[in-house]
Enzyme design. Structure first.
Site, mmCIF file in Angstrom:
data_model
loop_
_atom_site.group_PDB
_atom_site.id
_atom_site.type_symbol
_atom_site.label_atom_id
_atom_site.label_comp_id
_atom_site.label_asym_id
_atom_site.label_seq_id
_atom_site.Cartn_x
_atom_site.Cartn_y
_atom_site.Cartn_z
ATOM 1 N N HIS A 267 -5.032 -6.761 9.523
ATOM 2 C CA HIS A 267 -4.906 -7.801 8.501
ATOM 3 C C HIS A 267 -5.389 -7.293 7.149
ATOM 4 C CE1 HIS A 267 -6.439 -11.636 6.539
ATOM 5 N NE2 HIS A 267 -5.173 -11.922 6.792
ATOM 6 N N GLU B 139 -0.494 -4.865 7.909
ATOM 7 C CA GLU B 139 0.073 -5.940 7.096
ATOM 8 C C GLU B 139 0.087 -5.599 5.606
ATOM 9 O OE1 GLU B 139 -0.597 -10.729 6.519
ATOM 10 O OE2 GLU B 139 -2.308 -9.390 6.313
ATOM 11 N N ASP C 248 0.816 -7.873 2.027
ATOM 12 C CA ASP C 248 1.183 -9.083 1.294
ATOM 13 C C ASP C 248 1.846 -8.635 0.000
ATOM 14 O OD1 ASP C 248 0.119 -11.074 3.041
ATOM 15 O OD2 ASP C 248 -1.886 -10.558 2.350
ATOM 16 N N HIS D 6 -2.995 -9.889 -1.898
ATOM 17 C CA HIS D 6 -2.987 -11.089 -1.049
ATOM 18 C C HIS D 6 -2.606 -12.350 -1.818
ATOM 19 C CE1 HIS D 6 -4.768 -14.680 0.939
ATOM 20 N NE2 HIS D 6 -4.102 -14.156 1.946
ATOM 21 N N GLU E 163 4.321 -9.666 4.319
ATOM 22 C CA GLU E 163 4.476 -11.091 4.057
ATOM 23 C C GLU E 163 5.007 -11.275 2.637
ATOM 24 O OE1 GLU E 163 2.003 -15.211 3.210
ATOM 25 O OE2 GLU E 163 0.968 -13.602 4.281
#
Length: 362
Positions: free
Chosen positions: A32, A59, A61, A74, A167
């Site tokens: 994460h 991950e 973002d 993020h 994401e």
């Protein structure tokens, strides 16, 4: 300086872990924001450290700049993890935030990144007090392409096959600002060879309307078919907003996802869901008495994987119904039967699955 940090991180971690095999299991670990429990989130050193811990996915973002570049951050604002308020004091919007979309990539590259902080009584207070100290060493905001190239390069040199888990952040916001971030992300992914469900990638977003658009319009038009994940939120978080005809923003309602038939609808567009932990294990659970919702069972019945967020080993982030971080993993992996977890501490989750795999063999 950055190159030195990267080299040290990769060398030390990969050397210390040696050639330990990844867990022989279908349960996965998602780093994460990288190894964000140890280094400032979404920096390349945090991703290199995560890579050395050998999770299944790392991950990213992704947000967009003023000049249409993609950066890994993020929030779609810069002030929680950078010195933007010091370097560009007059660039905040009316709400006091410094939005990435108002800055060029060249300007963002001037910023220093640190551990996340909040402003309390005019002072910067670190969000996780036991983590990497704020404003120590030197970190910067990477582009999406820089991170992809680093992970692909390490896959080549080390022989692993660690995947991406990007994401698309606040696509509703970007589109309202005149930028199609989803199309831009897909364009970059296609450029780097991520095109179909055999590609080692999950693409996620909280915005269901955008997920549907990606699945029904953008990917077919681009000859792509990636694995998609619908992130789930409480409506009251204002995670996704919808603009009415007058331009006023209203919170998108997630309530339908939790009702009968919600999972079936999601499965028409998504290959998996990313729920918040309490959506799976009820907060009313106590030590030795775990109360589960039907979410995992319903998702599995509709052919979707379940990857809840966020698993943290910080003392104040261990729920009352378990004794420690490993206890939390045991509840979610084994009792709730989730398929993977998002964690700030990927080494701990990888080790947990390795030990579990070994114990099954013996």
């Amino acid at each position: 300086m950055k190159k030195v940090i990267l080299a040290t991180v990769i060398g030390c971690v990969v050397f210390s872990m040696g050639a330990v095999a990844q867990p022989n299991t279908d349960k996965i670990v998602i780093a994460h924001r990288g190894a964000s429990g140890y280094l400032p989130e979404h920096t390349l050193p945090a991703k290199a450290l995560a890579y050395g811990m050998k999770p299944d996915y790392i991950e990213q973002d992704v947000v967009m700049t003023k000049d249409d570049k993609l950066v890994v951050l993020h929030d779609h604002y810069l002030d929680r993890v950078t010195n933007v308020a010091t370097l560009f004091p007059d660039r905040a919007r009316k709400d006091g935030r410094y939005y990435a979309i108002d800055f060029t990539l060249a300007e963002i590259k001037q910023l220093s990144v640190t551990e996340g902080f909040n402003i309390k009584e005019g002072k910067q207070v670190q969000g996780f007090s036991e983590r990497f100290p704020i404003w120590k060493s030197h970190f910067t905001v990477p582009t999406f392409e820089e991170e992809i190239e680093m992970i692909q390069g390490l896959n080549k040199t080390l022989g692993y096959d660690i995947g991406l888990y990007p994401e698309i952040k606040a696509p509703w916001f970007h589109r309202h600002e005149g930028k199609d971030i989803s199309k831009a992300v897909l364009t970059v992914l296609k450029q780097y060879g991520y095109t179909d469900k055999n590609s080692n990638i999950y693409l996620q977003t909280f915005d269901f309307n955008e997920l549907k658009r990606i699945n029904d319009q953008l990917m077919p038009a681009m000859g792509m078919d990636l694995n998609l994940v619908q992130l789930m939120a409480e409506t009251g978080w204002n995670e996704t907003m919808v603009y009415d005809k007058s331009g006023k923003a209203h919170a998108y309602s997630y309530d339908w996802m939790f009702k009968p038939g919600g999972m079936k609808t999601l499965s028409q567009y998504a290959d998996g869901i990313g729920p918040w932990k309490p959506m799976i294990v009820k907060d009313s659970s106590t030590l030795g008495h775990i109360e589960l919702t039907d979410m995992v069972k319903n998702a599995h019945a509709n052919g979707m994987v379940v990857h809840p967020y966020t698993f943290r080993a910080d003392k104040d982030r261990i729920p009352a119904y378990v004794k420690d971080y490993n206890g939390m993993l045991e509840v979610f992996y084994n009792q709730a039967d989730v398929d993977g977890v998002f964690t700030d501490f990927p080494d701990k989750a990888v080790h947990f699955l390795q030990q579990q795999s070994l114990s099954k063999k013996h």
